[in-house]
Design a protein around this motif. Structure first.
Motif, PDB file in Angstrom:
ATOM      1  N   LEU A   1       0.826  -1.209   0.000  1.00 55.43           N
ATOM      2  CA  LEU A   1       0.000   0.000   0.000  1.00 55.43           C
ATOM      3  C   LEU A   1       0.858   1.256   0.000  1.00 55.43           C
ATOM      4  O   LEU A   1       1.927   1.298   0.622  1.00 55.43           O
ATOM      5  N   GLN A   2       0.364   2.277  -0.677  1.00 51.32           N
ATOM      6  CA  GLN A   2       1.082   3.547  -0.745  1.00 51.32           C
ATOM      7  C   GLN A   2       0.619   4.470   0.371  1.00 51.32           C
ATOM      8  O   GLN A   2      -0.565   4.584   0.661  1.00 51.32           O
ATOM      9  N   LYS A   3       1.570   5.126   1.028  1.00 51.22           N
ATOM     10  CA  LYS A   3       1.255   6.131   2.037  1.00 51.22           C
ATOM     11  C   LYS A   3       1.103   7.508   1.389  1.00 51.22           C
ATOM     12  O   LYS A   3       1.794   7.794   0.411  1.00 51.22           O
ATOM     13  N   PRO A   4       0.275   8.360   1.915  1.00 52.50           N
ATOM     14  CA  PRO A   4      -0.615   8.147   3.059  1.00 52.50           C
ATOM     15  C   PRO A   4      -1.718   7.146   2.710  1.00 52.50           C
ATOM     16  O   PRO A   4      -2.333   7.233   1.653  1.00 52.50           O
ATOM     17  N   VAL A   5      -1.939   6.203   3.614  1.00 54.64           N
ATOM     18  CA  VAL A   5      -2.900   5.139   3.378  1.00 54.64           C
ATOM     19  C   VAL A   5      -4.325   5.683   3.450  1.00 54.64           C
ATOM     20  O   VAL A   5      -4.680   6.393   4.392  1.00 54.64           O
ATOM     21  N   LYS A   6      -5.115   5.347   2.429  1.00 52.57           N
ATOM     22  CA  LYS A   6      -6.540   5.689   2.451  1.00 52.57           C
ATOM     23  C   LYS A   6      -7.271   4.633   3.277  1.00 52.57           C
ATOM     24  O   LYS A   6      -7.162   3.442   3.006  1.00 52.57           O
ATOM     25  N   ILE A   7      -8.004   5.085   4.281  1.00 50.19           N
ATOM     26  CA  ILE A   7      -8.626   4.162   5.234  1.00 50.19           C
ATOM     27  C   ILE A   7      -9.567   3.186   4.547  1.00 50.19           C
ATOM     28  O   ILE A   7      -9.564   1.980   4.831  1.00 50.19           O
ATOM     29  N   ALA A   8     -10.384   3.686   3.626  1.00 52.71           N
ATOM     30  CA  ALA A   8     -11.328   2.804   2.921  1.00 52.71           C
ATOM     31  C   ALA A   8     -10.570   1.741   2.135  1.00 52.71           C
ATOM     32  O   ALA A   8     -10.978   0.565   2.103  1.00 52.71           O
ATOM     33  N   ASP A   9      -9.461   2.143   1.510  1.00 56.19           N
ATOM     34  CA  ASP A   9      -8.652   1.191   0.733  1.00 56.19           C
ATOM     35  C   ASP A   9      -8.023   0.157   1.666  1.00 56.19           C
ATOM     36  O   ASP A   9      -8.002  -1.047   1.376  1.00 56.19           O
ATOM     37  N   LEU A  10      -7.501   0.602   2.803  1.00 62.52           N
ATOM     38  CA  LEU A  10      -6.890  -0.307   3.778  1.00 62.52           C
ATOM     39  C   LEU A  10      -7.906  -1.344   4.254  1.00 62.52           C
ATOM     40  O   LEU A  10      -7.621  -2.544   4.286  1.00 62.52           O
ATOM     41  N   ARG A  11      -9.096  -0.893   4.639  1.00 62.90           N
ATOM     42  CA  ARG A  11     -10.108  -1.818   5.132  1.00 62.90           C
ATOM     43  C   ARG A  11     -10.501  -2.846   4.074  1.00 62.90           C
ATOM     44  O   ARG A  11     -10.678  -4.024   4.384  1.00 62.90           O
ATOM     45  N   GLU A  12     -10.633  -2.384   2.827  1.00 59.25           N
ATOM     46  CA  GLU A  12     -11.024  -3.301   1.750  1.00 59.25           C
ATOM     47  C   GLU A  12      -9.925  -4.319   1.479  1.00 59.25           C
ATOM     48  O   GLU A  12     -10.199  -5.511   1.292  1.00 59.25           O
ATOM     49  N   ARG A  13      -8.667  -3.872   1.460  1.00 59.52           N
ATOM     50  CA  ARG A  13      -7.551  -4.802   1.220  1.00 59.52           C
ATOM     51  C   ARG A  13      -7.462  -5.843   2.339  1.00 59.52           C
ATOM     52  O   ARG A  13      -7.277  -7.041   2.072  1.00 59.52           O
ATOM     53  N   VAL A  14      -7.604  -5.388   3.576  1.00 63.24           N
ATOM     54  CA  VAL A  14      -7.534  -6.311   4.718  1.00 63.24           C
ATOM     55  C   VAL A  14      -8.694  -7.299   4.657  1.00 63.24           C
ATOM     56  O   VAL A  14      -8.514  -8.511   4.889  1.00 63.24           O
TER      57      VAL A  14
END
Length: 458
Positions: free
Chosen positions: A103-116
């Motif tokens: 993942l690229q920083k700054p991490v987008k929260i929605a993207d982080l949750r979906e990837r996880v």
């Protein structure tokens, strides 16, 4: 997913740690944090989490070093790397070394949750596939159906590389589903452009340039108007080059330049056009051997194979045959308007013994034919084509319509002979009772020396 799932987050930035842990907090997840990579590794050793999320650049130890240590501790742990210095090359290299995502920083929260979420779901399905359990009942991935561990490991790799690849090579036998994997890569990439397909084996050599790059009016005889090439149609999306092994050498050179420069020159034009296209190539051929024999450009091969995915033949994942057969049956029953509800166990055993040279595509055709021809609610051995039954090793085992009959190889001859006697050596009737075709019966009769009716005793 059952039980509490542990996730360890490692980042030397305390604000980032707090943000990430808060973003992932939900029922069923246990979040553990460390702002020192060595402390994080101790947590990993003691907790054995399902997932590790780590920054790439940290003092004392990099995220790649953490990744290598985690792979040594437990290679089943998914590691998600984060960095402010993202490149496609470093992302793909990290995934090659075992990272689950990047993942690229700054991490987008929605993207982080979906990837996880996706990674946890995929990990659970791999666990179920490896254990042989059917507890989830969900074995679908972007149009593909499988429960074998080999396929779910492949799906996990698709999930990992889809957001990052620029060019990718899929290898596997004809009929194994390379086109579906290519589409899955596009769907999971997040690209907004089109998924465009070119079958390289179906294009006349002189027309390759026009198909790929387009042409302007008057460029050659018959070019009575401008034509947009597939590269431009796929701009912002994915160009799938199926059967890339059939592409001529001179076209390979021009395509290589287009991929490297991300620009195309329509035939007859003096002006190049910029494009942003990801390339997925597929072949059933051995490209390494083709390179050695001078039939495929080495530089083109290495450009395409930055990431390689290999599809196993159906014969190597026979645990998927039952699932695939049921999937195809439901579809064909709907298409044909027939109330066919399932496949008998003895028919499934015949399908599982067959070698499937045509792979999943052949299985699809076999199930479609059986669904079309059957008059019953269940497909049985008699509904399968005779070449499938005849070629299946030990096709009679479990297919005899007699619950008291033994299915051991040593008794197969006795079973065939008994049915022949019961039917007064009427081959059509005997084949029907055995649930096989006449050709398969004749094969068994020849094998066991049952070529004719025994003479009556005086």
């Amino acid at each position: 997913m059952s039980g509490v799932i542990r996730i360890v987050i490692i980042d030397d930035n305390m604000s980032s740690l707090e943000l990430l842990s808060t973003a992932l907090e939900r029922e069923g997840l246990s979040i553990h944090t460390a702002n020192d990579p060595r402390e994080g590794l101790e947590l990993i050793r003691s907790l054995r989490p399902r997932m590790v999320i780590t920054d790439l650049v940290m003092p004392g130890m990099t995220g790649l070093e953490v990744l290598r240590q985690v792979m040594h501790i437990d290679p089943t742990i998914d590691v998600l790397l984060m960095t402010a210095h993202y490149t496609t090359e470093t992302a793909v290299e990290a995934i090659r070394n075992g990272a689950a995502d990047y993942l690229q920083k700054p991490v987008k929260i929605a993207d982080l949750r979906e990837r996880v979420r996706r990674l946890l779901e995929a990990a659970e399905k791999r666990r179920i596939a490896s254990s042989g359990s059917d507890e989830s009942g969900d074995f679908h991935f972007e149009g593909l159906v499988a429960k074998s561990e080999a396929m779910w490991n492949l799906f996990a790799m698709v999930e990992k590389v889809a957001p990052h690849f620029r060019s990718l090579l899929i290898q596997g036998p004809t009929g194994s589903g390379k086109d579906l994997i290519a589409r899955a890569l596009h769907e999971r990439s997040g690209l907004k452009g089109k998924f465009v397909v070119l079958n390289c084996s179906a294009v006349v050599e002189t027309l390759f340039e026009s198909e790929l790059f387009g042409h302007v009016r008057g460029a050659f005889t018959g070019a009575d108007r401008d034509k947009t090439g597939l590269f431009q149609l796929a701009d912002g999306g994915t160009l799938f080059l199926d059967e890339i092994g059939d592409m001529p050498l001179n076209t390979q050179a021009k395509l290589l330049r287009a991929i490297q420069n991300q620009e195309v020159m329509p035939v007859g034009s003096l002006h190049a056009k910029r494009v942003n296209v990801r390339i997925v190539a597929a072949t059933h051929r051995n490209l390494r051997q083709a390179v050695k024999e001078g039939r495929f450009r080495e530089d083109f091969y290495y450009r395409l194979s930055m990431v390689e995915l290999t599809l196993p033949p159906l014969a190597a994942r026979k645990e998927d045959i039952s699932l695939l057969s049921s999937f195809f049956l439901r579809r064909f029953a709907g298409d044909f308007g027939k109330k066919v509800e399932g496949i008998s166990q003895r028919a499934l055993r015949v399908l599982e013994r067959y070698s499937w040279p045509g792979n999943v595509r052949e299985l699809e055709h076999v199930v479609g034919r059986a669904c079309m021809l059957t008059d019953n609610v269940t497909i049985d051995v008699k509904d399968l084509s005779e070449n499938i039954v005849g070629a299946s090793s030990e096709a009679l085992a479990g297919a005899v319509d007699d619950p008291g009959a033994s299915v051991l190889d040593s008794q197969e001859r006795a079973v065939v002979e008994r049915i022949l006697r019961e039917t007064n050596w009427n081959q059509s009737e005997a084949a029907r009772k055995l649930g096989i075709g006449r050709d398969a019966l004749r094969y068994k009769m020849k094998k066991y020396g049952l070529g004719s009716r025994p003479a009556l005793s005086r």
